[in-house]
Write an enzyme that holds these catalytic residues in place. Structure first.
Site, PDB file in Angstrom:
ATOM      1  N   GLU A  47     -22.289  -7.779  30.490  1.00 41.90           N
ATOM      2  CA  GLU A  47     -23.073  -6.552  30.564  1.00 41.90           C
ATOM      3  C   GLU A  47     -24.086  -6.488  29.432  1.00 41.90           C
ATOM      4  O   GLU A  47     -23.767  -6.830  28.297  1.00 41.90           O
ATOM      5  CB  GLU A  47     -22.158  -5.338  30.421  1.00 41.90           C
ATOM      6  CG  GLU A  47     -21.551  -4.841  31.701  1.00 41.90           C
ATOM      7  CD  GLU A  47     -20.790  -3.566  31.466  1.00 41.90           C
ATOM      8  OE1 GLU A  47     -21.250  -2.513  31.903  1.00 41.90           O
ATOM      9  OE2 GLU A  47     -19.738  -3.635  30.831  1.00 41.90           O
ATOM     10  N   PRO A 381      -7.797  -5.413  -3.265  1.00 41.70           N
ATOM     11  CA  PRO A 381      -6.785  -4.945  -4.219  1.00 41.70           C
ATOM     12  C   PRO A 381      -5.403  -5.302  -3.670  1.00 41.70           C
ATOM     13  O   PRO A 381      -4.973  -4.764  -2.643  1.00 41.70           O
ATOM     14  CB  PRO A 381      -7.002  -3.428  -4.247  1.00 41.70           C
ATOM     15  CG  PRO A 381      -8.389  -3.217  -3.720  1.00 41.70           C
ATOM     16  CD  PRO A 381      -8.583  -4.296  -2.700  1.00 41.70           C
ATOM     17  N   LEU A 382      -4.723  -6.234  -4.321  1.00 39.28           N
ATOM     18  CA  LEU A 382      -3.440  -6.760  -3.843  1.00 39.28           C
ATOM     19  C   LEU A 382      -2.317  -6.128  -4.644  1.00 39.28           C
ATOM     20  O   LEU A 382      -2.088  -6.476  -5.803  1.00 39.28           O
ATOM     21  CB  LEU A 382      -3.433  -8.285  -3.989  1.00 39.28           C
ATOM     22  CG  LEU A 382      -2.264  -9.057  -3.374  1.00 39.28           C
ATOM     23  CD1 LEU A 382      -2.138  -8.767  -1.878  1.00 39.28           C
ATOM     24  CD2 LEU A 382      -2.437 -10.551  -3.615  1.00 39.28           C
ATOM     25  N   SER A 383      -1.622  -5.191  -4.014  1.00 38.47           N
ATOM     26  CA  SER A 383      -0.668  -4.349  -4.746  1.00 38.47           C
ATOM     27  C   SER A 383       0.721  -4.945  -4.876  1.00 38.47           C
ATOM     28  O   SER A 383       1.509  -4.493  -5.699  1.00 38.47           O
ATOM     29  CB  SER A 383      -0.549  -2.993  -4.036  1.00 38.47           C
ATOM     30  OG  SER A 383       0.083  -3.152  -2.777  1.00 38.47           O
ATOM     31  N   GLY A 384       1.041  -5.911  -4.038  1.00 43.49           N
ATOM     32  CA  GLY A 384       2.414  -6.397  -4.000  1.00 43.49           C
ATOM     33  C   GLY A 384       3.224  -5.730  -2.911  1.00 43.49           C
ATOM     34  O   GLY A 384       4.406  -6.036  -2.734  1.00 43.49           O
ATOM     35  N   GLY A 385       2.586  -4.806  -2.159  1.00 43.85           N
ATOM     36  CA  GLY A 385       3.237  -4.165  -1.024  1.00 43.85           C
ATOM     37  C   GLY A 385       2.903  -4.876   0.270  1.00 43.85           C
ATOM     38  O   GLY A 385       2.042  -5.759   0.325  1.00 43.85           O
ATOM     39  N   ILE A 386       3.560  -4.458   1.357  1.00 37.12           N
ATOM     40  CA  ILE A 386       3.448  -5.210   2.603  1.00 37.12           C
ATOM     41  C   ILE A 386       2.091  -5.018   3.275  1.00 37.12           C
ATOM     42  O   ILE A 386       1.618  -5.902   3.997  1.00 37.12           O
ATOM     43  CB  ILE A 386       4.602  -4.830   3.556  1.00 37.12           C
ATOM     44  CG1 ILE A 386       4.777  -5.931   4.608  1.00 37.12           C
ATOM     45  CG2 ILE A 386       4.349  -3.466   4.209  1.00 37.12           C
ATOM     46  CD1 ILE A 386       6.092  -5.874   5.317  1.00 37.12           C
ATOM     47  N   ASP A 387       1.412  -3.891   3.053  1.00 36.01           N
ATOM     48  CA  ASP A 387       0.128  -3.666   3.718  1.00 36.01           C
ATOM     49  C   ASP A 387      -0.958  -4.587   3.172  1.00 36.01           C
ATOM     50  O   ASP A 387      -1.655  -5.269   3.928  1.00 36.01           O
ATOM     51  CB  ASP A 387      -0.299  -2.205   3.573  1.00 36.01           C
ATOM     52  CG  ASP A 387       0.579  -1.267   4.379  1.00 36.01           C
ATOM     53  OD1 ASP A 387       1.083  -1.693   5.432  1.00 36.01           O
ATOM     54  OD2 ASP A 387       0.774  -0.121   3.955  1.00 36.01           O
ATOM     55  N   SER A 388      -1.126  -4.602   1.863  1.00 35.91           N
ATOM     56  CA  SER A 388      -2.131  -5.509   1.294  1.00 35.91           C
ATOM     57  C   SER A 388      -1.708  -6.959   1.476  1.00 35.91           C
ATOM     58  O   SER A 388      -2.561  -7.853   1.620  1.00 35.91           O
ATOM     59  CB  SER A 388      -2.371  -5.200  -0.189  1.00 35.91           C
ATOM     60  OG  SER A 388      -1.189  -5.367  -0.947  1.00 35.91           O
TER      61      SER A 388
END
Length: 728
Positions: A47, A381-388
C-alpha cells in the site's frame, strides 16, 4: 492437468521509508528488475509504496508481488493532507513506468490519489506505460494504530467503476486522457486477477468472497501489517481461510521494517492456494530486498471450485467489470518443460514470543539507528534490573543479526555498519563478533547512589562485559546532595526518607530527585561520550520502562523512562522474564540468570535491615495482575465495574470479593492519577495490544474524575455478597 497452466511465483521485499520519494521509487524499480529477471509477469507492491518506504514483496510469473499485513503508507500520517504528497507520487510513478526495467510486466503500485477533490488510497495497475485501472481501497483501517479515515475516504461502492482524468505528466507518457477508476478486475489472456487491500481481508464480507464467485482466480493483498506478539497466526488464518472455502491463489505481501514510527512491519509474505501455504517469507530481517518463489497450477483452482452449491451462488453473484490486459501470466513454454511441477505445501513457521522479542525490537533498533542522521550508537542507563537488562540483551541481539547479515554478504548492512561506526568509504572493516560491534556503538552506564546495592552494580558491569558494551560506572551522590542542599538553602527545610521519619511526600520527592538526575546525566553522556572516544556524532538514549509499569504509572515523569526510543515499552514484565530466560541459553549469557533471580527494585530508598524496596510491594500488584488489568481495560474494553465483575468469576477461587474490589479500585485509581505521564511517554516499540501509548493507539483523557459511581457500585456488590455469605 495442463502444464501450460502452471505459474511460477516470486515475491521480493523492500524496506521503504516515509516521504523518501526518490529512494522509494528506486527501490520499487529495483524490485521490478529482480522480478523480471526471475521471469515474473506480474508484480504487486505494498500500500502507498511510493510515499512510504516499506517491505515490498514482488511475485513472479503468475503470482503477484504483495506486501504482508496491515496498511503500508501510514508512516506519512498528516502529510497525506498535503498536495505535495500527491504531486510527488505522480512524479515518481512517471519515473517508474518509463524506466526500461519496468516494461513487459504487469505492475500493481500503491499510491495516494485525489479524485473529484476526494483523497483515496489506491492501487495503480500498469502495463507497458499504460494505466489499466486505478483501484481505490474500499474499507479503511480506523482503529488501534490506524486513523486512515483522517486522510482518506473509502470507495464504498463495490464493483462500481467510473472515469478518472489523468494529470498531464502522465498523459504525455501513456497517451491516455482518462482511465477506469473503481472496483474492477484485470482479465489476462489466461486468467483473471483482482486486488484486495489490507484491511479488506479483515472485514466480515471481504471482497475476495465476491471475487472468487465471479471466477477471479488470483487475488492479491497489498498490506502493511505491524508486529504484535502472538499476532501472526491470526493473520495467516485469515489469509488461508480466504481460499479454503472459495478456492483460488492468494498472494499476500507485507512491509518489513521500521518506517520511522513506533511500529515494526513484520513481513511474512505468503503464497497460498486453496487454503494451503506454499511459500512464506521471513518475519524479521535486516535485508532491504527478499525474494520468495512458488509454482502453482491454475487447474487446481478450477477443479477445487466444483461444488454445485458454489455454482448456485456464483450465478447469483454480481459480476466485476473486467479490464483486458494483453498479457499471459503463465508462460506458454511451460507446457514443454516436463520438470516443472507445483510447489508442495509447507508448514507455516511461527516464532515463539521469546524469539519475537529477540528479533522484532532488534530489527526496529537497527533500522532506527541506520536512518537517524548523526547517530553513532546507543546509550543505555544500565541499572542492574531486569528491564534495562532486557533492553541491553535486545541490543546484543541486534548486533548478532548485523553480524549474521555481514557474514552473509548483505552489502547494505555492511555499508550501514561501517557508516554508523565512523568508518571511511574506502574501509573494508566488517565486525567479527557481536561484541566487537557493540564495543563501537553501544554505551552503558551504571548510575549509582548510596541506595544502590553492590549486587546490582556488579550485575550491570558483568552483563556489559559479556555483550561487549562500552561501560562506565559513576556515583551521583554528590549531584543528589547538591540539589537537596540547594532546596534546603532556599526553603530552610530538609526532606527525609520515610525510613528516617519523613512523610510520604518527602519520601517520594527524594526518590524522584535521583530518577530525574539520571535522565539529565544520560543525555549529557550520550552527547559527549563519542567525543571522549574521538568519534563523531552523538548517541540515541534508550529507555527501559515496560508496558505494565507504564500502565500503572510506576515511574517518575522525566526520569530514565524518558529517552529517545524504548524497545521494551510495549512488552509486559512477564514476557520480558521469559525472554531473558530464553536468551540465557540462546545467546550463551549465563549472567542473565542472576537478573531473573533478583527481586525487582527501583533502589531509590535507603536499604536497612528491616526494609528493602520492592517494585511489586510498592505497586500493590504483581506484574501478572497488572497484565490482566491491562487486557481488561484495553482489549476487553471494560471499565471498573465490568472489570470487577469479570474478576469475581476468574479470581473468586483464590481471592475474596473484598480483595478483588480493592485491587480493582486501586488499579483504576493509580491508572487515572498517573495517566498524564503517558502524554510524554518515550516512543516505544509496539508489541502488545494493551499498550497505554497516548500518541494514537490508546486515546484517553489525562485528567480523570474519581470514579465515584462505579466504585460505589463495587462496594455495594461486595456488601451484598458478604451479607449473603453470612446468611448461608
Amino acid at each position: 492437468m495442463s502444464l501450460a497452466t502452471y505459474e511460477r511465483k516470486k515475491l521480493n521485499s523492500l524496506n521503504q521509508w516515509a516521504l523518501d520519494f526518490e529512494g522509494n521509487a528506486e527501490r520499487i524499480i529495483e524490485s521490478i528488475r529482480i522480478a523480471r529477471e526471475a521471469g515474473a509477469s506480474l508484480r504487486v507492491g505494498p500500500e502507498l509504496e511510493i510515499t512510504l518506504e516499506l517491505l515490498l514483496r514482488a511475485l513472479n510469473c503468475s503470482l503477484i508481488p504483495v506486501d504482508v499485513g496491515g496498511d503500508s503508507g501510514y508512516g506519512c500520517l498528516d502529510h497525506f493532507l498535503e498536495g505535495d504528497t500527491y504531486l510527488h507520487s505522480w512524479e515518481m510513478l512517471a519515473r517508474i513506468i518509463t524506466h526500461d526495467d519496468c516494461q513487459d510486466i504487469l505492475l500493481d503500485i500503491g499510491m495516494p490519489i485525489g479524485h473529484k477533490n476526494v483523497r483515496y488510497n489506491c492501487r495503480v495497475i500498469v502495463h507497458n506505460k499504460r494505466i489499466l485501472l486505478i483501484r481505490p481501497k474500499i474499507y479503511l483501517a480506523n482503529d488501534g494504530n490506524y486513523r486512515e479515515m483522517r486522510y482518506f475516504t473509502g470507495w464504498g461502492r463495490t464493483k462500481y467503476v467510473e472515469e478518472y482524468y489523468l494529470p498531464r505528466i502522465i498523459m504525455t507518457i501513456t497517451g491516455q486522457r482518462k482511465v477506469p477508476f473503481g472496483d474492477a478486475a484485470i482479465s489476462t489472456l489466461d486468467t483473471c486477477i483482482a486486488p484486495e487491500t489490507c484491511e479488506e481481508l479483515f472485514t466480515p464480507n471481504s471482497p475476495h468472497i465476491g471475487m472468487s464467485l465471479d471466477g477471479i482466480e488470483i487475488m492479491t493483498n497489498s498490506s502493511g501489517s505491524h508486529h504484535e506478539l502472538r499476532k501472526l497466526q491470526t493473520r495467516i488464518e485469515l489469509m488461508t481461510e480466504a481460499t479454503k472455502k472459495c478456492g483460488g491463489i492468494y498472494l499476500y505481501a507485507n512491509q518489513q521494517g521500521c518506517d520511522g514510527d513506533r511500529l515494526y512491519y513484520d513481513g511474512s509474505a505468503m503464497i497460498g492456494i486453496n487454503g494451503k501455504i506454499v511459500a512464506q517469507g521471513t518475519q524479521f530481517s535486516l535485508k532491504d530486498v527478499e525474494v520468495i518463489t512458488a509454482t502453482v497450477d491454475l487447474e487446481e483452482v478450477r477443479s477445487f471450485r466444483f461444488a454445485p452449491s458454489r455454482g448456485v451462488q456464483a450465478v447469483q453473484n454480481t459480476p466485476y467489470q473486467r479490464i483486458e490486459a494483453d498479457i499471459n501470466i503463465s508462460s506458454p513454454s511451460d507446457k514443454e518443460n516436463i520438470s516443472l511441477k507445483p510447489t508442495p505445501t509447507i508448514d507455516v513457521r511461527y516464532h515463539s514470543p521469546e524469539e519475537e522479542i529477540a528479533l522484532g525490537p532488534a530489527c526496529w533498533l537497527w533500522d532506527y539507528l541506520r536512518r537517524c542522521g548523526g547517530a553513532s550508537g546507543y546509550f543505555l542507563p544500565l541499572s542492574g534490573g531486569i528491564d534495562s537488562c532486557a533492553t541491553a540483551t535486545i541490543v546484543h541481539s541486534m548486533c548478532r543479526l548485523v553480524l549474521e547479515a555481514c557474514e552473509n554478504g548483505e552489502e547494505q548492512v555492511i555499508k550501514d555498519a561501517r557508516r554508523v561506526c565512523g568508518e571511511s568509504e574506502e574501509s573494508t572493516w566488517v565486525p567479527r563478533a557481536p561484541q566487537e560491534l557493540a564495543g563501537r556503538i553501544f554505551h552503558t552506564c551504571f548510575m549509582g547512589t548510596k541506595n544502590s546495592s553492590v549486587d546490582t552494580q556488579a550485575r550491570a558491569k558483568e552483563l556489559a562485559d559479556a555483550i561487549g558494551a562500552y561501560h562506565i560506572d559513576l556515583n551521583m551522590d554528590s549531584l543528589v546532595r547538591a540539589v537537596t542542599d540547594l532546596f534546603s538553602f532556599v526553603t530552610g527545610m530538609r526532606p527525609q526518607f520515610r525510613v528516617h521519619g519523613g512523610t510520604k511526600t518527602e519520601n517520594l520527592a527524594l526518590q524522584n530527585i535521583q530518577a530525574r538526575l539520571r535522565m539529565v546525566l544520560a543525555y549529557l553522556f550520550a552527547q559527549l561520550l563519542p567525543w571522549c572516544r574521538g568519534k563523531q556524532g552523538s548517541l540515541l538514549v534508550l529507555g527501559s520502562a515496560n508496558v505494565d509499569e507504564c500502565l500503572r504509572g510506576y515511574m517518575t515523569k522525566y526520569d530514565c523512562s524518558s529517552a529517545d526510543i524504548n524497545p521494551i515499552g510495549g512488552i509486559s514484565k512477564t514476557d520480558l522474564k521469559r525472554f531473558i530466560s530464553y536468551a540465557t541459553t540462546k545467546f550463551d549469557l549465563p549472567i542473565l540468570h542472576s537478573f531473573l533471580a533478583a527481586i525487582p527494585t527501583a533502589e531509590l530508598e535507603p536499604i536497612t535491615s528491616a526494609y528493602v524496596q520492592s517494585d511489586e510491594a510498592d505497586m500493590g500488584f504483581t506484574y501478572d495482575e497488572l497484565s490482566i488489568f491491562g487486557q481488561l481495560r484495553k482489549n476487553h474494553k471494560l471499565g471498573p465495574w465490568s472489570a470487577f465483575n469479570k474478576l469475581l468469576h476468574e479470581w473468586g477461587d483464590r481471592m475474596s470479593p473484598r480483595a478483588i474490589a480493592t485491587k480493582t479500585r486501586n488499579f483504576f485509581y493509580y491508572y487515572a492519577i498517573n495517566r498524564h505521564k503517558m502524554t510524554v511517554l518515550t516512543p516505544a516499540y509496539h508489541a502488545e495490544q494493551y499498550s497505554p501509548d497516548d500518541n494514537r493507539f490508546d486515546l484517553r483523557p489525562f485528567l480523570y474524575p474519581s470514579f465515584s459511581w462505579p466504585f460505589g457500585k463495587i462496594e455495594e456488590a461486595v456488601a451484598a455478597i458478604n451479607a449473603r455469605e453470612k446468611v448461608d
